[in-house]
Design a protein around this motif. Structure first.
Motif, PDB file in Angstrom:
ATOM      1  N   ASP A  92       0.874  -1.175   0.000  1.00 30.90           N
ATOM      2  CA  ASP A  92       0.000   0.000   0.000  1.00 30.90           C
ATOM      3  C   ASP A  92       0.907   1.221   0.000  1.00 30.90           C
ATOM      4  O   ASP A  92       1.488   1.580   1.033  1.00 30.90           O
ATOM      5  N   GLU A  93       1.031   1.868  -1.144  1.00 31.77           N
ATOM      6  CA  GLU A  93       1.970   2.986  -1.272  1.00 31.77           C
ATOM      7  C   GLU A  93       1.496   4.234  -0.547  1.00 31.77           C
ATOM      8  O   GLU A  93       2.262   5.191  -0.405  1.00 31.77           O
ATOM      9  N   GLN A  94       0.246   4.249  -0.087  1.00 27.86           N
ATOM     10  CA  GLN A  94      -0.257   5.403   0.640  1.00 27.86           C
ATOM     11  C   GLN A  94      -0.055   5.258   2.150  1.00 27.86           C
ATOM     12  O   GLN A  94       0.058   6.267   2.853  1.00 27.86           O
ATOM     13  N   ARG A  95      -0.013   4.030   2.624  1.00 29.79           N
ATOM     14  CA  ARG A  95       0.116   3.797   4.058  1.00 29.79           C
ATOM     15  C   ARG A  95       1.307   2.879   4.308  1.00 29.79           C
ATOM     16  O   ARG A  95       1.190   1.658   4.274  1.00 29.79           O
ATOM     17  N   ASN A  96       2.455   3.482   4.545  1.00 27.57           N
ATOM     18  CA  ASN A  96       3.667   2.719   4.841  1.00 27.57           C
ATOM     19  C   ASN A  96       4.638   3.620   5.568  1.00 27.57           C
ATOM     20  O   ASN A  96       4.435   4.837   5.691  1.00 27.57           O
ATOM     21  N   MET A  97       5.710   3.014   6.050  1.00 25.56           N
ATOM     22  CA  MET A  97       6.732   3.764   6.796  1.00 25.56           C
ATOM     23  C   MET A  97       8.091   3.652   6.112  1.00 25.56           C
ATOM     24  O   MET A  97       9.130   3.693   6.758  1.00 25.56           O
ATOM     25  N   ALA A  98       8.071   3.482   4.801  1.00 28.08           N
ATOM     26  CA  ALA A  98       9.323   3.338   4.038  1.00 28.08           C
ATOM     27  C   ALA A  98       9.274   4.194   2.778  1.00 28.08           C
ATOM     28  O   ALA A  98       9.691   3.760   1.707  1.00 28.08           O
ATOM     29  N   GLY A  99       8.771   5.406   2.915  1.00 22.53           N
ATOM     30  CA  GLY A  99       8.586   6.267   1.753  1.00 22.53           C
ATOM     31  C   GLY A  99       9.865   6.592   1.023  1.00 22.53           C
ATOM     32  O   GLY A  99       9.885   6.680  -0.218  1.00 22.53           O
ATOM     33  N   GLN A 100      10.966   6.768   1.757  1.00 29.71           N
ATOM     34  CA  GLN A 100      12.241   7.128   1.121  1.00 29.71           C
ATOM     35  C   GLN A 100      12.755   6.002   0.223  1.00 29.71           C
ATOM     36  O   GLN A 100      13.239   6.251  -0.893  1.00 29.71           O
ATOM     37  N   ILE A 101      12.625   4.767   0.699  1.00 27.23           N
ATOM     38  CA  ILE A 101      13.085   3.637  -0.117  1.00 27.23           C
ATOM     39  C   ILE A 101      12.186   3.470  -1.335  1.00 27.23           C
ATOM     40  O   ILE A 101      12.668   3.222  -2.454  1.00 27.23           O
ATOM     41  N   ILE A 102      10.880   3.596  -1.148  1.00 26.89           N
ATOM     42  CA  ILE A 102       9.961   3.479  -2.281  1.00 26.89           C
ATOM     43  C   ILE A 102      10.281   4.520  -3.346  1.00 26.89           C
ATOM     44  O   ILE A 102      10.283   4.229  -4.554  1.00 26.89           O
TER      45      ILE A 102
END
Length: 656
Positions: free
Chosen positions: A380-390
């Motif tokens: 789920d690209e909206q709810r995660n805690m790895a935005g920088q890696i994505i």
């Protein structure tokens, strides 16, 4: 008969109108019809009177027989008002079983039979008759109730109860339940590490001491203890001793833990108990599953498995690394064969994916690429805690279309492929639970202690509760399945970020294998500065984190609890819990904050408190130093109260 008479009148009319000079005949026909009608009505009335007289006679006989039967029946019978319980009538046999010498009237039946309840008599649901104890005998109570009406037109339920002596049956039933077998399996779960470096004499002495302590603990239950392998024991006893086993809280765990082997390593046991099965074979399987669960949670604990679920005891000791490369090599070989047979590969982590979950998923994609398979990550690209890696992965041409949104996954996945679940083993925690049912072959790679719910249809389970992170486990698999130079720089950095996150920069849950994995990733080109940038947060997040820390309060001496009334992201909650551990005197930290699903609690520990066992009481999970829980249907204050209760319960049971 009315239809027949109408037809006769019609025929008489036809005679009169259509016949020639036949009015005399028609009149005669009508006269006969009239006579028949009179006779028929007379005979019908007479038959009705005879039938009514017969019914009254039979009813009188039945009523007399019924009254006589209630009086002389060998069964104890009592009639009473189901509303007030007042006794209206009872037969002699009921007086005998109650010890009454005179007839009882208007005395409440509950005074005579304290265990008796009458609510079931007026319930529509079908249920087994209740069993009551009366003067040392057991009686099954049958009966019925009927509405006798009342002067006011309301409901006045009268009831009749029949007492059937089932004492012998109840004794046999209780004895059957108490004599049911309970199966127990005991494993010395660090056998090799414990004996490594000891002389043969010391090995024999240590193992003899373990045998002696287990034997003394098992004695007194009239059971059978058998050591069937060098590090495995089988124990069977009757269910009558089960409650005593629970009260003992498996003291054998602490007793054996007092023994030390080479380099001061303490001995530890994993105990699995199977109970409540429909057959001895099922109880044995339950015990085996429970022992496997205890091992997968790190050992040094007892697990009871019944058909309705698991119960956990122990698990309070500090974890010691007990991993071998032999297991990793075997897992890598099995994983490689599954990849070779797969048409495609899908990787899925837990909800609100963090850098360890995503890093492990990226590492699995690296292995799949080395096997010539296309892999995609469900997230789920909206709810995660790895935005920088994505963001970095999306910008790289090497990872084009690698992500598939969790909402779109069901329509795009190939069920004949291979699903790899990383960083969790609980079906309710994955990004999309229904994907599990869509695949025939599933691989689970996880470092958390196994919870009561887990994915049980996996073709391969790679559980290592002693590993620092899922990224560490995937890194070890890569070393066996990916050739030299087959790891991209971004893949190495994503895996290293996952390790750094879960070890808090190599400060907790860090073993020699953790440093080996990090060194390998560094050789593969991982840049520690880039990893540090992955960890950065913006200014507003930092202020929110410090605001949460400012409101923290100490509890039970070494635990810090902070509650944020405002909803903040899980990243900030986790970072605040980590920051609290930097305060002198804080060994355990908990941070709670509301979200869309209730109250989320993040727990961290650097001391002897196992935060997984604390938050498991609230429906959460994790490992000894890092855990989380989602409390639904409670306010923030209520959730904090439940948390304090869980901490108290843990400390009382652990003796701290």
């Amino acid at each position: 008969m009315r239809l027949y008479f109408i037809m006769l009148v019609v025929f008489a009319a036809c005679t009169f109108f259509f016949g020639r000079n036949n009015w005399v005949l028609a009149a005669a026909e009508l006269a006969v019809i009239a006579l028949l009608l009179v006779y028929t009505r007379y005979s019908a009335r007479k038959r009705s009177e005879e039938l009514l007289h017969y019914i009254e006679h039979v009813a009188s006989d039945v009523d007399t027989a019924a009254k006589s039967t209630l009086s002389v029946t060998p069964l104890p019978v009592v009639a009473f008002s189901s509303d007030t319980g007042g006794i209206i009538w009872s037969n002699r046999r009921f007086l005998e079983i109650t010890g009454e010498r005179r007839h009882i009237f208007e005395i409440s039946i509950r005074e005579i039979v304290p265990e008796f309840t009458s609510e079931w008599l007026t319930e529509d649901a079908v249920r087994d008759p209740p069993v009551v104890e009366l003067r040392g005998r057991m009686y099954a109570v049958f009966g019925s109730a009927f509405d006798a009406g009342g002067d006011s037109g309301g409901h006045d339920y009268l009831a009749i109860a029949y007492f059937v002596d089932v004492t012998d049956f109840e004794k046999a039933r209780v004895e059957y339940e108490l004599s049911r077998p309970i199966f127990l399996m005991i494993l010395l779960d660090n056998y090799d590490e414990l004996l490594r470096g000891l002389s043969e004499k010391d090995k024999s002495a240590l193992l003899s001491d373990v045998d002696d302590r287990i034997g003394r603990w098992a004695s007194g239950r009239d059971g059978y203890l058998c050591k069937y392998d060098r590090d495995r024991y089988f124990y069977i006893f009757e269910a009558r001793h089960y409650d005593g086993l629970l009260r003992d809280k498996f003291s054998v765990l602490a007793s054996v833990r007092e023994l030390t082997g080479a380099a001061g390593m303490r001995a530890s046991l994993s105990v699995g108990v199977g109970a409540g099965g429909s057959s001895p074979a099922e109880d044995y399987q339950l015990a085996a599953d429970a022992a496997e669960m205890a091992l997968s949670r790190g050992g040094d604990q007892a697990v009871i498995k019944k058909p309705e679920g698991f119960e956990f005891f122990g698990g309070h000791s500090t974890e010691v690394e007990k991993r071998t490369k032999v297991k990793t090599r075997a897992m890598a070989s099995a994983f490689g064969r599954l990849l070779d047979d797969a048409s495609s590969v899908y990787v899925m982590g837990h909800k609100n994916a963090d850098m360890d979950s995503l890093g492990a998923a990226v590492g699995v994609c690296c292995i799949a690429r080395a096997k010539g398979k296309r892999a995609r990550i469900v997230i789920d690209e909206q709810r995660n805690m790895a935005g920088q890696i994505i963001k970095r992965v999306r910008e790289s041409e090497d990872f084009k279309d690698i992500f598939i949104d969790a909402r779109d996954a069901p329509a795009e996945v190939d069920p004949t492929g291979l699903l790899v679940v990383v960083d969790t083993s609980r079906p309710e925690e994955v990004e999309l639970e229904r994907l599990i049912a869509a695949f025939d072959r599933i691989v689970v790679i996880d470092h958390h202690r196994r919870a009561a719910t887990y994915i049980d249809k996996a073709a391969l389970n790679f559980y290592e509760p002693f590993a620092s992170s899922a990224s560490e486990l995937v890194t070890e698999l890569i070393q066996y399945l990916v050739g030299q130079g087959g790891v991209l720089k971004l893949e190495a950095e994503a895996l290293l970020a996952g390790i750094v996150l879960d070890t808090k920069a190599f400060s907790i849950r860090t073993g020699s294998r953790t440093f080996d994995a990090a060194a390998y990733l560094r050789r593969m080109g991982a840049d520690t500065v880039s990893v540090k940038r992955f960890m950065q947060s913006d200014f507003a997040a930092a202020m929110s984190r410090y605001e949460i820390i400012r409101g923290a309060r100490m509890y039970r001496g070494t635990a810090a609890i902070a509650a944020s009334p405002a909803a903040v992201s899980r990243v900030i909650i986790a970072q605040a819990a980590d920051e609290l551990l930097n305060i002198e005197g804080v060994q355990t930290s908990f941070v709670a904050s509301p979200n869309d699903e209730g109250i989320f609690i993040s727990g961290r520990s650097i001391g002897g408190v196992n935060v997984q066992l604390v938050l498991e009481k609230l429906g959460g999970g994790g490992n000894q130093s890092t855990a989380g829980a989602q409390v639904k249907g409670a306010s923030l204050d209520e959730a904090v109260g439940l948390l304090r209760g869980a901490i108290d319960d843990y400390l009382e049971n652990s003796g701290e």
